[in-house]
Write a protein that holds these residues in place. Structure first.
Motif, PDB file in Angstrom:
ATOM      1  N   SER A  23       0.834  -1.076   0.190  1.00 31.94           N
ATOM      2  CA  SER A  23      -0.019  -0.089  -0.122  1.00 31.94           C
ATOM      3  C   SER A  23       0.909   1.163   0.040  1.00 31.94           C
ATOM      4  O   SER A  23       0.578   2.081  -0.699  1.00 31.94           O
ATOM      5  CB  SER A  23      -0.859   0.061   1.298  1.00 31.94           C
ATOM      6  N   ARG A  44      -7.884  -1.276  -4.939  1.00 28.32           N
ATOM      7  CA  ARG A  44      -7.167  -2.401  -4.023  1.00 28.32           C
ATOM      8  C   ARG A  44      -8.422  -3.495  -4.020  1.00 28.32           C
ATOM      9  O   ARG A  44      -9.703  -3.336  -4.128  1.00 28.32           O
ATOM     10  CB  ARG A  44      -7.077  -1.866  -2.834  1.00 28.32           C
ATOM     11  N   ASP A 117      -3.859  -2.935  -5.960  1.00 24.75           N
ATOM     12  CA  ASP A 117      -3.230  -3.311  -4.671  1.00 24.75           C
ATOM     13  C   ASP A 117      -3.752  -4.664  -4.411  1.00 24.75           C
ATOM     14  O   ASP A 117      -5.086  -4.724  -4.020  1.00 24.75           O
ATOM     15  CB  ASP A 117      -3.499  -2.328  -3.471  1.00 24.75           C
TER      16      ASP A 117
HETATM   17 MG    MG Z   1      -1.879  -2.857   2.332  1.00 24.17          MG
END
Ligand code: MG
Ligand code: ADP
Ligand code: 2DT
Length: 234
Positions: A23, A44, A117
């Motif tokens: 991240s 993400r 992500d």
């Molecule tokens: Mg993370």
């Protein structure tokens, strides 16, 4: 110019174990690519699409990200407040990607670069790490077939010792030693066979890791045929 208006975006996936720095590095990379003139979005999984304006604060708060109906089911499973069959939760993680597959393709086609992500690779590895006899890596990969294929996957590799220095395990379902060991092995297994993967030593300093990532991404972008459409996972 007309040509640069037609430049497609780049699909960049960042993968790795817990606390590898995914991240943090996504944020640094987003900043770098924006400065280079790219329109960049960060998303993400598990989660929903977030805008590039989302701050680190929001990213690290899982309850904010996991807000689609499927995201909510995944969130309660990861927090341990619900139980799911291994296959069922696996398919929900995959469905969570399918719910945004179209919008990823549209964004890329219209010139937006997307930093992701975690993606299908976490998907297959965490599920197969459960050692459920009917949930092999091969089985786990099937629902991923046809999803947008990343132009590059950055795998942030880190030793258990280095990861441990970055803080203890949280309270979520997969945050324990035994699971992390199997996940590490399986990541190794799939990335050895994969194309378009850059293995990054994530045990180095933030600055060194970002520099390696910038190098890998810059190389990928310079090789990219901007007239090509995004490929699909197969
Ligand atoms: Mg993370
Ligand atoms: P991930 O998303 O892979 O779980 P994070 O980016 O959330 O990892 O980082 C986990 C923790 O480790 C954070 O506290 C972060 O500040 C720290 N961290 C990230 N990268 C590094 C690094 N290269 N060296 C030292 N600490 C780091
Ligand atoms: P973070 O929110 O800290 O990234 O943890 N996972 C993730 C799966 O099991 N399958 C998947 O498809 C994906 C994307 C990895 C999320 C946890 O969920 C796991 C850790």
């Amino acid at each position: 110019t007309g040509l640069s208006a037609m430049r497609r975006g780049v699909l960049i996936v960042v993968e790795g174990l817990d606390r590898a720095g995914k991240s943090s590095q996504c944020e640094v990379l987003r900043g770098f690519l924006s400065e280079q003139g790219h329109t960049v979005k960060y998303i993400r999984f598990p989660g929903i699409q977030l805008n590039c304006i989302a701050s680190m604060y929001h990213w690290s708060n899982a309850s904010i990200d996991r807000t689609t109906p499927i995201g909510k089911l995944i969130d309660s499973y990861l927090r341990g407040s619900s139980h799911q069959d291994d296959h069922s939760i696996h398919l929900l993680f995959s469905a969570n990607r399918w719910e945004v597959a179209k919008s990823i393709e549209e964004d890329i086609a219209s010139g937006t670069t997307i930093i992701v992500d975690r993606y299908s690779y976490s998907g297959v590895v965490y599920s197969a790490a459960k050692a459920n006899p009917t949930l092999s890596l091969d089985w786990a990969w099937q629902p991923e077939i046809g999803l947008p294929r990343p132009d590059i996957c950055l795998f942030l590799g880190i030793s258990p010792e280095e990861a441990a220095k970055r803080g203890g395990f949280g309270a979520e379902r997969y945050e324990n030693e035994a699971m992390q060991i199997r996940v590490r092995e399986l990541f190794q297994t799939i990335f050895e066979k994969m194309q378009d993967v850059a293995v990054i030593d994530a045990g180095k300093s933030m600055g060194e890791v970002s520099k390696e990532i910038r190098g890998a991404v810059t190389g990928c972008i310079s090789r990219l045929d901007i007239t090509s459409t995004l490929r699909k996972l197969e």
